[in-house]
Design a protein around this motif. Structure first.
Motif, PDB file in Angstrom:
ATOM      1  N   PHE A  59       5.814   9.167   0.238  1.00  0.00           N
ATOM      2  CA  PHE A  59       6.697   8.597  -0.789  1.00  0.00           C
ATOM      3  C   PHE A  59       5.934   7.564  -1.612  1.00  0.00           C
ATOM      4  CE2 PHE A  59      11.173   8.956   1.387  1.00  0.00           C
ATOM      5  CZ  PHE A  59      11.087  10.342   1.331  1.00  0.00           C
ATOM      6  N   SER A  60       6.316   7.444  -2.870  1.00  0.00           N
ATOM      7  CA  SER A  60       5.832   6.338  -3.691  1.00  0.00           C
ATOM      8  C   SER A  60       6.688   5.114  -3.435  1.00  0.00           C
ATOM      9  CB  SER A  60       5.943   6.697  -5.180  1.00  0.00           C
ATOM     10  OG  SER A  60       5.743   5.528  -5.960  1.00  0.00           O
ATOM     11  N   THR A  61       6.042   3.975  -3.185  1.00  0.00           N
ATOM     12  CA  THR A  61       6.780   2.705  -3.230  1.00  0.00           C
ATOM     13  C   THR A  61       6.432   1.963  -4.520  1.00  0.00           C
ATOM     14  OG1 THR A  61       5.102   1.355  -2.114  1.00  0.00           O
ATOM     15  CG2 THR A  61       6.737   2.470  -0.701  1.00  0.00           C
ATOM     16  N   GLY A  62       5.627   2.610  -5.370  1.00  0.00           N
ATOM     17  CA  GLY A  62       5.296   2.001  -6.658  1.00  0.00           C
ATOM     18  C   GLY A  62       6.419   2.228  -7.654  1.00  0.00           C
ATOM     19  N   GLY A  63       7.009   3.423  -7.578  1.00  0.00           N
ATOM     20  CA  GLY A  63       8.103   3.766  -8.477  1.00  0.00           C
ATOM     21  C   GLY A  63       7.680   3.666  -9.928  1.00  0.00           C
TER      22      GLY A  63
ATOM     23  N   ALA B 119      13.439   0.891  -0.680  1.00  0.00           N
ATOM     24  CA  ALA B 119      14.627   1.456  -0.017  1.00  0.00           C
ATOM     25  C   ALA B 119      14.400   2.825   0.638  1.00  0.00           C
ATOM     26  CB  ALA B 119      15.783   1.518  -1.014  1.00  0.00           C
ATOM     27  N   PRO B 120      13.747   3.792  -0.024  1.00  0.00           N
ATOM     28  CA  PRO B 120      13.604   5.125   0.595  1.00  0.00           C
ATOM     29  C   PRO B 120      12.761   5.152   1.868  1.00  0.00           C
ATOM     30  CG  PRO B 120      13.217   5.229  -1.781  1.00  0.00           C
ATOM     31  CD  PRO B 120      13.227   3.777  -1.406  1.00  0.00           C
ATOM     32  N   ILE B 121      12.040   4.060   2.150  1.00  0.00           N
ATOM     33  CA  ILE B 121      11.188   4.020   3.348  1.00  0.00           C
ATOM     34  C   ILE B 121      12.020   4.158   4.622  1.00  0.00           C
ATOM     35  CG2 ILE B 121       9.626   2.473   4.667  1.00  0.00           C
ATOM     36  CD1 ILE B 121       8.526   3.999   2.137  1.00  0.00           C
TER      37      ILE B 121
ATOM     38  N   GLN C  21      11.827   7.268   6.703  1.00  0.00           N
ATOM     39  CA  GLN C  21      10.641   7.494   7.532  1.00  0.00           C
ATOM     40  C   GLN C  21       9.814   8.724   7.140  1.00  0.00           C
ATOM     41  OE1 GLN C  21      12.772   7.150  11.453  1.00  0.00           O
ATOM     42  NE2 GLN C  21      11.142   5.650  11.765  1.00  0.00           N
ATOM     43  N   PRO C  22       9.334   8.742   5.894  1.00  0.00           N
ATOM     44  CA  PRO C  22       8.343   9.773   5.561  1.00  0.00           C
ATOM     45  C   PRO C  22       7.094   9.504   6.396  1.00  0.00           C
ATOM     46  CG  PRO C  22       8.341   8.063   3.903  1.00  0.00           C
ATOM     47  CD  PRO C  22       9.484   7.740   4.836  1.00  0.00           C
ATOM     48  N   GLU C  23       6.216  10.499   6.531  1.00  0.00           N
ATOM     49  CA  GLU C  23       4.998  10.256   7.318  1.00  0.00           C
ATOM     50  C   GLU C  23       4.097   9.213   6.670  1.00  0.00           C
ATOM     51  OE1 GLU C  23       2.972  13.598   9.599  1.00  0.00           O
ATOM     52  OE2 GLU C  23       4.132  14.676   8.102  1.00  0.00           O
ATOM     53  N   MET C  24       4.064   9.210   5.332  1.00  0.00           N
ATOM     54  CA  MET C  24       3.204   8.262   4.618  1.00  0.00           C
ATOM     55  C   MET C  24       3.953   7.671   3.424  1.00  0.00           C
ATOM     56  SD  MET C  24      -0.463  10.212   4.278  1.00  0.00           S
ATOM     57  CE  MET C  24      -1.404   8.738   3.872  1.00  0.00           C
ATOM     58  N   ALA C  25       3.466   6.537   2.941  1.00  0.00           N
ATOM     59  CA  ALA C  25       3.967   5.974   1.684  1.00  0.00           C
ATOM     60  C   ALA C  25       2.863   5.109   1.089  1.00  0.00           C
ATOM     61  CB  ALA C  25       5.222   5.136   1.919  1.00  0.00           C
ATOM     62  N   THR C  26       2.963   4.901  -0.210  1.00  0.00           N
ATOM     63  CA  THR C  26       1.935   4.109  -0.875  1.00  0.00           C
ATOM     64  C   THR C  26       2.215   2.615  -0.751  1.00  0.00           C
ATOM     65  OG1 THR C  26       3.160   4.342  -2.940  1.00  0.00           O
ATOM     66  CG2 THR C  26       1.369   5.903  -2.545  1.00  0.00           C
ATOM     67  N   LEU C  27       1.151   1.844  -0.868  1.00  0.00           N
ATOM     68  CA  LEU C  27       1.259   0.380  -0.869  1.00  0.00           C
ATOM     69  C   LEU C  27       0.198  -0.148  -1.824  1.00  0.00           C
ATOM     70  CD1 LEU C  27       2.369  -2.299   0.390  1.00  0.00           C
ATOM     71  CD2 LEU C  27       0.443  -2.165   1.976  1.00  0.00           C
TER      72      LEU C  27
ATOM     73  N   ARG D  97       5.689  -4.788   5.355  1.00  0.00           N
ATOM     74  CA  ARG D  97       6.538  -5.031   6.535  1.00  0.00           C
ATOM     75  C   ARG D  97       7.490  -3.850   6.764  1.00  0.00           C
ATOM     76  NH1 ARG D  97       7.401 -10.141   5.347  1.00  0.00           N
ATOM     77  NH2 ARG D  97       5.648 -10.915   6.556  1.00  0.00           N
ATOM     78  N   ALA D  98       8.070  -3.350   5.678  1.00  0.00           N
ATOM     79  CA  ALA D  98       8.999  -2.210   5.804  1.00  0.00           C
ATOM     80  C   ALA D  98       8.265  -0.977   6.333  1.00  0.00           C
ATOM     81  CB  ALA D  98       9.640  -1.902   4.453  1.00  0.00           C
ATOM     82  N   LEU D  99       7.047  -0.746   5.864  1.00  0.00           N
ATOM     83  CA  LEU D  99       6.280   0.414   6.340  1.00  0.00           C
ATOM     84  C   LEU D  99       6.007   0.276   7.837  1.00  0.00           C
ATOM     85  CD1 LEU D  99       3.685   0.931   3.434  1.00  0.00           C
ATOM     86  CD2 LEU D  99       5.870   2.042   3.765  1.00  0.00           C
ATOM     87  N   GLN D 100       5.649  -0.950   8.231  1.00  0.00           N
ATOM     88  CA  GLN D 100       5.362  -1.199   9.648  1.00  0.00           C
ATOM     89  C   GLN D 100       6.621  -0.977  10.499  1.00  0.00           C
ATOM     90  OE1 GLN D 100       4.107  -5.286  10.781  1.00  0.00           O
ATOM     91  NE2 GLN D 100       2.137  -4.281  11.100  1.00  0.00           N
TER      92      GLN D 100
END
Ligand code: KMH
Ligand code: ZN
Length: 289
Positions: free
Chosen positions: A96-100, A111-113, A116-122, A146-149
Motif C-alpha cells: 500500500f501507499s502511505t504517501g497518497g 488509515a488503510p494500514i 495489514q498489507p504485507e508491505m507499505a511505503t514510508l 509506528r502504525a506499520l510496526q
C-alpha cells in the motif's frame, strides 16, 4: 591462453546477484485518463492489471486507489476491496501507499494500514513535488512508522532526496524501523533528486550492508535507471505511477508491457526474476500471510 583468461574472468569478476524483484506501480495519485486512457482506476481494473503484471513477472504491486470519480483516495474500504480482488487472482505481494496524494492528511494516509498489507511505503522526509510539497515532517513519519510496526507491515523506505536515508537510520535508532531495511529510490521528481546515474550510485553507496534497494526512475528515466539497477544488483520499479510511455511519444498500453520489458532485459543480463515467494525471502517478509 585466451580461453583460460575468459574462463578465469567469468569465475572471479562477475558477482552473483540475487533474483530481481520487479514492482509494478500501477496508477499512483497523479496521472489521469486524459494523459493516458490505459490507466486502471476501479478496484476491478486495478486487480486485473495487478494480475497481468504478475503474469509478466512482477512480484510486488504498489497500490494507490481512486474514488468513483477517479480522484486519489485513501479510503480503507476501497483499499480492502482492491486487495481482496488481487489476492483472489494471485499471490503477488501487495504494497500500500502511505504517501497518497500531496493533499491527503497524515491520518488519511495511514488509515488503510489497519488492513495489514504485507508491505507499505514510508517516506522519511519532506521534499518539493512539482509545484507542491510532499509533507513528511518527523511527526508524520514517526506516526506512519509506528502504525506499520503495530500492524506488522514491512516498510519500503521511499527516498526522494539523499537525506531521507539518514532519517531512516535515525528511525532504526529509535526502534521504529527494524533492519534489514528495504529502500526504494525515486529519482526524477521535479523538485527532488535528479535522475542521473551518478546520483543513483551515491544513494546506493550510502546504504548499510544487508539493506536491499529498488529504483523508480520518473518518466524517461524509468528504463535506463532500471537497467542500471539490474546490473548493480538492485531491484526495479516500473509502471504508470512513474511513467506512462513505452517509448518516445508511444503510450504503454498496460503496466505489464513495462514489466515484460524489464524481464527481457534482466534475463539478457543473466539476472533471473524473483517469484513473489522468492521476493518474500529476499525481503525477509513473514511468508504467506
Ligand atoms: N503521490 C506522491 C505524493 C508513496 O506512494 O508512498 C507520494 C507517493 C509515495 O506516491
Ligand atoms: Zn506511490
Amino acid at each position: 591462453m585466451f580461453l583460460s583468461f575468459v574462463s578465469l574472468s567469468s569465475q572471479s569478476e562477475v558477482p552473483t546477484l540475487s533474483k530481481l524483484i520487479i514492482t509494478a506501480a500501477l496508477i499512483g495519485a497523479e496521472v489521469t485518463r486524459e494523459q493516458s486512457p490505459y490507466i486502471p482506476l476501479t478496484p476491478e481494473e486495478i486487480a486485473a492489471e495487478a494480475y497481468r503484471c504478475h503474469a509478466a513477472g512482477a512480484s510486488i504491486v504498489h497500490i494507490h486507489v481512486r474514488d468513483t470519480e477517479g480522484k486519489p483516495s485513501q479510503d480503507t474500504d476501497i483499499f480492502r476491496e482492491t486487495m481482496q480482488l488481487i489476492r483472489a487472482r494471485c499471490d503477488i505481494i501487495v504494497q500500500f501507499s502511505t504517501g497518497g496524494a500531496v493533499t491527503a492528511t497524515a491520518e488519511e494516509r495511514v488509515a488503510p494500514i489497519a488492513l495489514q498489507p504485507e508491505m507499505a511505503t514510508l517516506t522519511t522526509g519532506t521534499c518539493n513535488f512539482g509545484d507542491d510539497v510532499f509533507m513528511n515532517s518527523p511527526k508524520i513519519v514517526e506516526s506512519i512508522a509506528r502504525a506499520l510496526q503495530e500492524h506488522g507491515v514491512k516498510p519500503e523506505v521511499e527516498v526522494f532526496e539523499v537525506g531521507m536515508i539518514q532519517n531512516a537510520f535515525a528511525l532504526v535508532k529509535k526502534g521504529l524501523l527494524k533492519e534489514p531495511l528495504h529502500f526504494n529510490f525515486v529519482l526524477g521528481v521535479p523538485g527532488a533528486i535528479p535522475a542521473t546515474p551518478k546520483n543513483l550510485l551515491h544513494l546506493v553507496e550510502s546504504l548499510p550492508p544487508g539493506a536491499t534497494w529498488s529504483v523508480a526512475g520518473i518518466g524517461r528515466a524509468q528504463l535506463p535507471l532500471g537497467v542500471m539497477s539490474i546490473v548493480l544488483g538492485g531491484h526495479v520499479r516500473v509502471g504508470f505511477e512513474d511513467n506512462l510511455y513505452y517509448s518516445k511519444g508511444v503510450l504503454a498500453k498496460s503496466n505489464a508491457e513495462l514489466v515484460a520489458r524489464m524481464v527481457r532485459i534482466a534475463r539478457e543480463c543473466h539476472r533471473e526474476i524473483a517469484t513473489p515467494r522468492e521476493a518474500r525471502e529476499i525481503l525477509s517478509l513473514a511468508a504467506g500471510r
